[in-house]
Design a protein around this motif. Structure first.
Motif, short mmCIF file in Angstrom:
data_model
loop_
_atom_site.label_atom_id
_atom_site.label_comp_id
_atom_site.label_asym_id
_atom_site.label_seq_id
_atom_site.Cartn_x
_atom_site.Cartn_y
_atom_site.Cartn_z
N GLU A 39 19.74 16.37 -2.00
CA GLU A 39 19.08 16.61 -0.52
C GLU A 39 18.06 15.71 -0.56
O GLU A 39 17.03 15.49 -1.34
N SER A 40 18.10 14.82 0.68
CA SER A 40 17.13 13.69 0.77
C SER A 40 16.07 14.08 1.16
O SER A 40 15.02 13.51 1.00
N GLN A 61 20.21 26.94 18.25
CA GLN A 61 21.36 27.30 17.54
C GLN A 61 21.68 28.89 18.05
O GLN A 61 20.75 29.63 18.29
N CYS A 62 22.80 29.33 18.05
CA CYS A 62 23.12 30.69 18.17
C CYS A 62 24.40 31.13 17.46
O CYS A 62 25.13 30.25 16.92
N VAL A 225 21.11 10.25 -2.23
CA VAL A 225 21.97 9.66 -2.91
C VAL A 225 22.29 8.05 -2.40
O VAL A 225 22.48 7.87 -1.17
N ARG A 413 31.74 21.69 15.10
CA ARG A 413 31.10 22.00 13.84
C ARG A 413 29.90 23.14 14.25
O ARG A 413 29.10 22.63 14.96
N THR A 414 29.91 24.16 13.58
CA THR A 414 28.77 25.10 13.74
C THR A 414 28.53 25.74 12.18
O THR A 414 29.21 25.33 11.30
N TRP A 415 27.80 26.60 12.14
CA TRP A 415 27.39 27.21 10.88
C TRP A 415 28.79 27.76 10.56
O TRP A 415 29.12 27.77 9.21
C1 LIG Z 1 22.34 20.08 19.31
C2 LIG Z 1 23.25 20.91 18.27
C3 LIG Z 1 23.54 22.36 18.68
C4 LIG Z 1 24.10 23.25 17.68
N1 LIG Z 1 24.15 24.49 18.02
C5 LIG Z 1 24.89 25.40 17.23
C6 LIG Z 1 25.07 26.53 17.43
O1 LIG Z 1 24.52 26.94 18.68
N2 LIG Z 1 25.52 27.41 16.64
C7 LIG Z 1 26.06 27.02 15.30
O2 LIG Z 1 26.66 27.50 14.51
N3 LIG Z 1 25.97 25.47 15.07
C8 LIG Z 1 25.46 24.98 15.89
N4 LIG Z 1 25.30 23.32 15.62
C9 LIG Z 1 25.77 22.88 14.39
C10 LIG Z 1 24.88 23.06 13.15
O3 LIG Z 1 23.63 22.75 13.51
C11 LIG Z 1 25.47 22.50 11.93
O4 LIG Z 1 26.48 22.87 11.76
C12 LIG Z 1 24.45 22.67 10.72
O5 LIG Z 1 23.18 22.61 10.72
C13 LIG Z 1 25.26 22.00 9.73
O6 LIG Z 1 24.79 20.68 9.99
P1 LIG Z 1 25.58 19.12 9.57
O7 LIG Z 1 27.00 19.75 9.42
O8 LIG Z 1 25.07 18.12 10.24
O9 LIG Z 1 25.00 19.27 7.94
P2 LIG Z 1 23.58 19.26 7.68
O10 LIG Z 1 23.02 20.31 7.55
O11 LIG Z 1 22.82 18.19 8.56
O12 LIG Z 1 23.73 18.54 6.17
C14 LIG Z 1 23.52 17.34 5.85
C15 LIG Z 1 22.34 17.17 4.84
O13 LIG Z 1 22.72 15.85 4.04
C16 LIG Z 1 21.34 15.30 3.90
N5 LIG Z 1 21.75 13.91 3.51
C17 LIG Z 1 22.17 12.89 4.59
N6 LIG Z 1 22.38 11.65 3.63
C18 LIG Z 1 22.12 11.96 2.40
C19 LIG Z 1 21.97 11.34 1.24
N7 LIG Z 1 22.51 10.14 1.39
N8 LIG Z 1 21.72 11.89 0.21
C20 LIG Z 1 21.27 13.08 -0.03
N9 LIG Z 1 21.20 13.78 1.16
C21 LIG Z 1 21.71 13.30 2.43
C22 LIG Z 1 20.56 15.48 5.22
O14 LIG Z 1 19.29 15.49 5.00
C23 LIG Z 1 20.97 16.84 5.72
O15 LIG Z 1 20.06 17.84 5.24
C24 LIG Z 1 24.42 22.56 16.53
C25 LIG Z 1 24.23 21.32 16.38
C26 LIG Z 1 23.46 20.56 17.08
C27 LIG Z 1 23.29 19.02 16.72
#
Ligand SMILES: Cc1cc2nc3c(=O)[nH]c(=O)nc-3n(C[C@H](O)[C@H](O)[C@H](O)COP(=O)(O)OP(=O)(O)OC[C@H]3O[C@@H](n4cnc5c(N)ncnc54)[C@H](O)[C@@H]3O)c2cc1C
Length: 446
Positions: A39-40, A61-62, A225, A413-415
């Motif tokens: 994790e960066s 988020q919900c 990475v 994409r959600t949790w």
């Molecule tokens: C506006 C918004 C509203 C949302 N609302 C909801 C909701 O209501 N309910 C819900 O379930 N979901 C919701 N989501 C989605 C939810 O936030 C995501 O599914 C969840 O946080 C996973 O995020 P992600 O897939 O972007 O991955 P992340 O959690 O962002 O994982 C990727 C990780 O990789 C790391 N990374 C990046 N590049 C590198 C590298 N080169 N080397 C090492 N690490 C690196 C980053 O720091 C990050 O921590 C929402 C998202 C947004 C943007």
């Protein structure tokens, strides 16, 4: 040549330590692998801000009652006791008025529409929800399709603001199939129950970190990475200048980001090179007073540079945030856009100015803080044709596997979808790796 039969647990590198990465580590352990998560961020994935001792989500988020992957994982982690469910209300703010989008029975009720418009909306939504021609709908752009199905007035008053709230100004050519999926999920229908975890995403992340590390998994923070290379019998990673080898890797990064760090032929094999992502800019405003009563509002007002407003504290007990309200004003826009690149102070002043304009009674003195957050790869803009099945998760014939946002299509994409995909990817990796020789056995055999 002599093959050693020494049994060794295979090591899998995971790129990204957010919910998808930690969930992938959790499920890989169930298949007998040793995960190492990279994790960066310096202190681990950082989806929250801290304000006066409580956690504030960077992006609102919900949880929905349909989130079965998430709910069952919360059960396994003993966290479902901290979930609070409430009825959520949705609206649209236009020209100083707030319209209901979820006020009655049926698919969609909008006081922004005449009675005849409501009937047509319900009827056309019902028909669309029942269609079973995903192939066709994947090739039809949503805007002309909805204009034809619902009529100009309903499109302009209802669907355009909602689409803009999800895709910014790139909504018009996404496939109608995405929209049909949202209707089937009861988008703004009557039973809009939404859940919140008391500790938010931080609580889920910490639960996963404890479960993974307890079983010997390794989580490395502050570990960027820099590149990843597929090799004949494993995967080589460069992390902060050091190279390390693994039996396989799972990437949770946006495809575009993975392509940027993929070295050699792997780069060409990362699917969907034309995929465009929307970025997101959000102003997170913390106030001592409730601003309005709805959880979510589409903002249909071109004088305000935001297209969504959530007040997530309308669904949580006041004591969770020590009486504060948390308001997110957001807009999906390209990272190269003017708004994305503006200074934080300017974006904050747009947010406070926008609140004053929408709510004449709003007093800026109740504001305790306004944080500006940005996300470069926030949401894929689904291309016409939909997403060609990225299944299997394996990238070509490499040892790199995907657990990414595109695999959720036609869902968002959600949790929940991230956890479901992490489980599926772990299973697929286990099946295909079982058929491949282990890295150390091959090295010993040479
Ligand atoms: C506006 C918004 C509203 C949302 N609302 C909801 C909701 O209501 N309910 C819900 O379930 N979901 C919701 N989501 C989605 C939810 O936030 C995501 O599914 C969840 O946080 C996973 O995020 P992600 O897939 O972007 O991955 P992340 O959690 O962002 O994982 C990727 C990780 O990789 C790391 N990374 C990046 N590049 C590198 C590298 N080169 N080397 C090492 N690490 C690196 C980053 O720091 C990050 O921590 C929402 C998202 C947004 C943007």
């Amino acid at each position: 040549m002599h093959l050693h039969t020494e049994s060794r647990r295979q090591r899998v590198a995971i790129l990204g330590g957010g919910i998808p990465g930690l969930a992938a580590a959790y499920f890989l352990q169930q298949h007998g692998y040793d995960p190492v998560v990279f994790e960066s961020e310096r202190r681990g994935a950082a989806p929250c801000l801290e304000h006066e001792g409580f956690q504030v989500e960077k992006f609102a988020q919900c949880v929905t009652p349909r989130d079965q992957h998430l709910l069952s994982l919360l059960g396994e982690l003993n966290l479902n006791g901290t979930m609070r469910w409430e009825q959520a209300h949705f609206g649209c703010l236009r020209a100083g008025r707030q319209y209901n989008l979820s006020s009655g029975p049926g698919w969609v009720r909008s006081t922004a529409l005449f009675a005849a418009g409501r009937l047509r909306t319900d009827w056309a939504s019902w028909l669309l929800g029942r269609r079973d021609d995903a192939d066709y709908l994947n090739h039809v752009p949503v805007e002309p399709f909805l204009r034809a199905q619902f009529g100009e007035r309903i499109f302009e008053k209802l669907w355009r603001p909602l689409l803009q709230a999800h895709f910014g100004d790139l909504y018009s050519r996404i496939p109608a199939e995405w929209f049909r999926g949202r209707l089937r999920e009861g988008w703004f229908g009557e039973s809009a129950k939404r859940g919140h975890l008391r500790g938010g995403s931080r609580e889920l992340l910490e639960g996963l970190v404890s479960a993974v590390t307890l079983r010997g998994g390794v989580i490395r923070n502050n570990a960027w990475v820099q590149w990843i290379l597929n090799e004949p019998h494993g995967v080589c990673l460069n992390v902060e200048g050091r190279t390390e080898r693994f039996d396989a890797a799972v990437s949770t990064l946006a495809l575009q980001r993975l392509r940027e760090i993929a070295a050699g032929p792997l780069q060409e094999q990362v699917p969907m090179p034309q995929l465009v992502y929307q970025g997101l800019v959000s102003a997170v405003v913390i106030t001592r007073q409730q601003i309005q009563r709805k959880f979510w509002n589409a903002l249909d007002d071109s004088s305000i540079p935001f297209q969504v407003m959530t007040e997530s504290t309308n669904l949580t007990p006041r004591e969770w945030t020590r009486g504060r309200s948390v308001i997110h004003l957001s807009r999906y826009c390209r990272p190269a856009s003017d708004l994305f690149m503006r200074e934080d102070e300017e974006i904050s002043s747009y947010a406070l100015g926008g609140l004053r304009e929408m709510f004449p009674g709003f007093d800026p003195r109740v504001v305790e803080a306004c944080h500006v957050v940005r996300e470069e790869y926030s949401r894929p803009v689904w291309p016409l044709g939909g997403v060609p099945s990225v299944q299997p998760s394996q990238v070509g014939t490499t040892r790199v596997y995907l657990c990414t946002d595109v695999q959720a299509y036609p869902h968002d994409r959600t949790w929940d979808t991230a956890i479901g995909q992490a489980k599926a990817t772990a299973g697929e990796l286990a099946r295909s790796l079982a058929a491949m020789p282990k890295m150390r056995e091959l090295a010993a055999a040479v």
